[in-house]
Write a protein that holds these residues in place. Sequence first.
Motif, PDB file in Angstrom:
ATOM      1  N   SER A 256      -0.179  -0.138   6.370  1.00  0.00           N
ATOM      2  CA  SER A 256       0.691  -0.026   5.205  1.00  0.00           C
ATOM      3  C   SER A 256       2.007  -0.720   5.513  1.00  0.00           C
ATOM      4  O   SER A 256       2.321  -1.021   6.672  1.00  0.00           O
ATOM      5  CB  SER A 256       0.941   1.447   4.836  1.00  0.00           C
ATOM      6  N   ALA A 257       2.768  -0.994   4.470  1.00  0.00           N
ATOM      7  CA  ALA A 257       4.066  -1.651   4.625  1.00  0.00           C
ATOM      8  C   ALA A 257       5.076  -0.966   3.730  1.00  0.00           C
ATOM      9  O   ALA A 257       4.730  -0.476   2.640  1.00  0.00           O
ATOM     10  CB  ALA A 257       3.964  -3.136   4.281  1.00  0.00           C
ATOM     11  N   ALA A 258       6.308  -0.939   4.171  1.00  0.00           N
ATOM     12  CA  ALA A 258       7.371  -0.314   3.395  1.00  0.00           C
ATOM     13  C   ALA A 258       8.590  -1.230   3.378  1.00  0.00           C
ATOM     14  O   ALA A 258       8.815  -2.013   4.305  1.00  0.00           O
ATOM     15  CB  ALA A 258       7.751   1.040   3.984  1.00  0.00           C
ATOM     16  N   ARG A 262      10.265   2.694   1.202  1.00  0.00           N
ATOM     17  CA  ARG A 262       9.316   2.913   0.102  1.00  0.00           C
ATOM     18  C   ARG A 262       7.988   2.245   0.441  1.00  0.00           C
ATOM     19  O   ARG A 262       7.936   1.051   0.766  1.00  0.00           O
ATOM     20  CB  ARG A 262       9.869   2.310  -1.184  1.00  0.00           C
ATOM     21  N   ASN A 263       6.906   3.011   0.353  1.00  0.00           N
ATOM     22  CA  ASN A 263       5.577   2.495   0.618  1.00  0.00           C
ATOM     23  C   ASN A 263       5.200   1.501  -0.475  1.00  0.00           C
ATOM     24  O   ASN A 263       5.118   1.840  -1.655  1.00  0.00           O
ATOM     25  CB  ASN A 263       4.564   3.644   0.661  1.00  0.00           C
ATOM     26  N   GLY A 273      -1.772   0.570  -8.568  1.00  0.00           N
ATOM     27  CA  GLY A 273      -0.448   0.962  -8.090  1.00  0.00           C
ATOM     28  C   GLY A 273       0.140   0.084  -7.007  1.00  0.00           C
ATOM     29  O   GLY A 273       1.199   0.401  -6.460  1.00  0.00           O
ATOM     30  N   LEU A 274      -0.501  -1.024  -6.672  1.00  0.00           N
ATOM     31  CA  LEU A 274       0.066  -1.934  -5.679  1.00  0.00           C
ATOM     32  C   LEU A 274       1.334  -2.584  -6.208  1.00  0.00           C
ATOM     33  O   LEU A 274       1.410  -2.984  -7.376  1.00  0.00           O
ATOM     34  CB  LEU A 274      -0.941  -3.032  -5.333  1.00  0.00           C
ATOM     35  N   THR A 275       2.343  -2.708  -5.358  1.00  0.00           N
ATOM     36  CA  THR A 275       3.484  -3.537  -5.697  1.00  0.00           C
ATOM     37  C   THR A 275       3.101  -5.005  -5.519  1.00  0.00           C
ATOM     38  O   THR A 275       2.069  -5.333  -4.922  1.00  0.00           O
ATOM     39  CB  THR A 275       4.677  -3.226  -4.793  1.00  0.00           C
ATOM     40  N   ALA A 340       0.734   8.170   1.588  1.00  0.00           N
ATOM     41  CA  ALA A 340      -0.586   7.977   2.203  1.00  0.00           C
ATOM     42  C   ALA A 340      -1.272   6.680   1.814  1.00  0.00           C
ATOM     43  O   ALA A 340      -2.202   6.248   2.500  1.00  0.00           O
ATOM     44  CB  ALA A 340      -1.492   9.152   1.846  1.00  0.00           C
ATOM     45  N   ALA A 341      -0.892   6.042   0.724  1.00  0.00           N
ATOM     46  CA  ALA A 341      -1.592   4.840   0.277  1.00  0.00           C
ATOM     47  C   ALA A 341      -1.526   3.757   1.343  1.00  0.00           C
ATOM     48  O   ALA A 341      -0.466   3.489   1.913  1.00  0.00           O
ATOM     49  CB  ALA A 341      -0.988   4.339  -1.030  1.00  0.00           C
ATOM     50  N   ASN A 342      -2.688   3.126   1.613  1.00  0.00           N
ATOM     51  CA  ASN A 342      -2.742   2.107   2.657  1.00  0.00           C
ATOM     52  C   ASN A 342      -3.969   1.235   2.450  1.00  0.00           C
ATOM     53  O   ASN A 342      -4.817   1.517   1.615  1.00  0.00           O
ATOM     54  CB  ASN A 342      -2.763   2.752   4.051  1.00  0.00           C
TER      55      ASN A 342
END
Length: 455
Positions: A256-258, A262-263, A273-275, A340-342
């Motif tokens: 994951s990346a922040a 912010r995830n 929901g991906l940026t 948790a999203a990854n």
Amino acid sequence: MFGDRIPGGAEEATGRLHYAGVHGVVLSYVDTAGVTRIKTVPTAKLARAARWGVGMSPVFDVFLADDSITASEQLGGPDGDLRLVPDLDRLTVLAAQPGWAWAPVDRYSQDGEPWPACQRGFARAMTERAAAAGLTFKAAIEVEWALGRGGTDEFVPACDGPAYGATRQIELSDYCRDLLAALDAQGVEVEQLHPEYAAAQFELSVAARDPVGAADDSLLVRQTVRAVAHRHGLRASFAPAVLAGRVGNGGHVHLSAAREGRNLFSGGTGPHGLTAEAEAATAGILDLLPALLAIGAPSVASYLRLVPSHWAGAYACWGHETREAALRLVTGDAGERESAANLEVKCFDLAANPYLLFGALIAAALDGIRRGLRLPPPMTGDPAGLSPDELAGRGIRRLPTTLDEAARALSQAQPLRDALGETLTGAVLAVRRAEAERLRNASDEDVAAALRWVY
């Protein structure tokens, strides 16, 4: 440089080890073939090792899994020496090996310069490159292994229970208890431990952390799994294919990346929901996935595992919670999505050098962000059920089916070559090509047997 500084706390660490009854320290790194190599020092010599390092030949960068040696344009032969410098921040007393402690190392030249083929240094450099762009990556590797009875090179399953079955945990209850206790004593945060699909197979998940720390954790977990197994008269195999024609051991990566805490894999306006940045990073990994396979599936045995319809991720596609896709977007339950999203990368296994793997994944993600890539539509179901025309229409490719093919893809992947640098790229390609050649005429059964207890 390392020799002109005294490592903070080295003397204090030595005292703590003596008090804990530790007599020796295992200094650990992973070579290009994915084999963990070590040297050890008496506890009294730890401070000196932390200041000046311990000698190790650079030729190990072109060792193969059977300890034969190949060469690249930059590496090979008997000349030269390196220094293995332990990272005292990760110094750990080994709960399942009384009298021993463990530390990962960074590798330097004898002049104190970072060694260009140091995979741990590569992972750190890519993490720092991401940080310079305002991105913080977190990662973890799922560890799968098969437990066999000791005393034989054949694989004799250590338990008989069904996949995910309670009977397996009961049969090996003492082993599982001792493993959890040892990891807890060593400060490894375990998320879950369960029986897996294949015969006597287990899986252990740990908490995500910074990429270098996550790679360190993966080494420490495997050291501990082996040590606890040995104390119970068992053998642990992390090989991609313990037996030909059966489900093998994966090493799924979670990434994951922040940005500013912010995830980026949650709360965006993109698919599921991906940026925009997370989508571009995922697309960068997807685009370079055939080449990444030469790093994440680096063994001839990897391609015995990487077959369709086995949840191994044999097709270059992505999907939301789709376990046949090579890239699975995990959004988690509704209450934990922000944290948790990854992205789960399913096509890799534990023959991979984890430092090399994390560094390459970050490099691919950054390349996707730089190019502003976007994802194709997500895959649902099993790609193996689609016709060739349907696959082509969706832009879905079968991943390389041989190590030769994966190495060829890496040789043509300029973004990864640039990130790795000339020395590390040359070592990886030389080792992959030599591994493919030495087992070219071996049967699947012989490939599995040759690598069963190496990993």
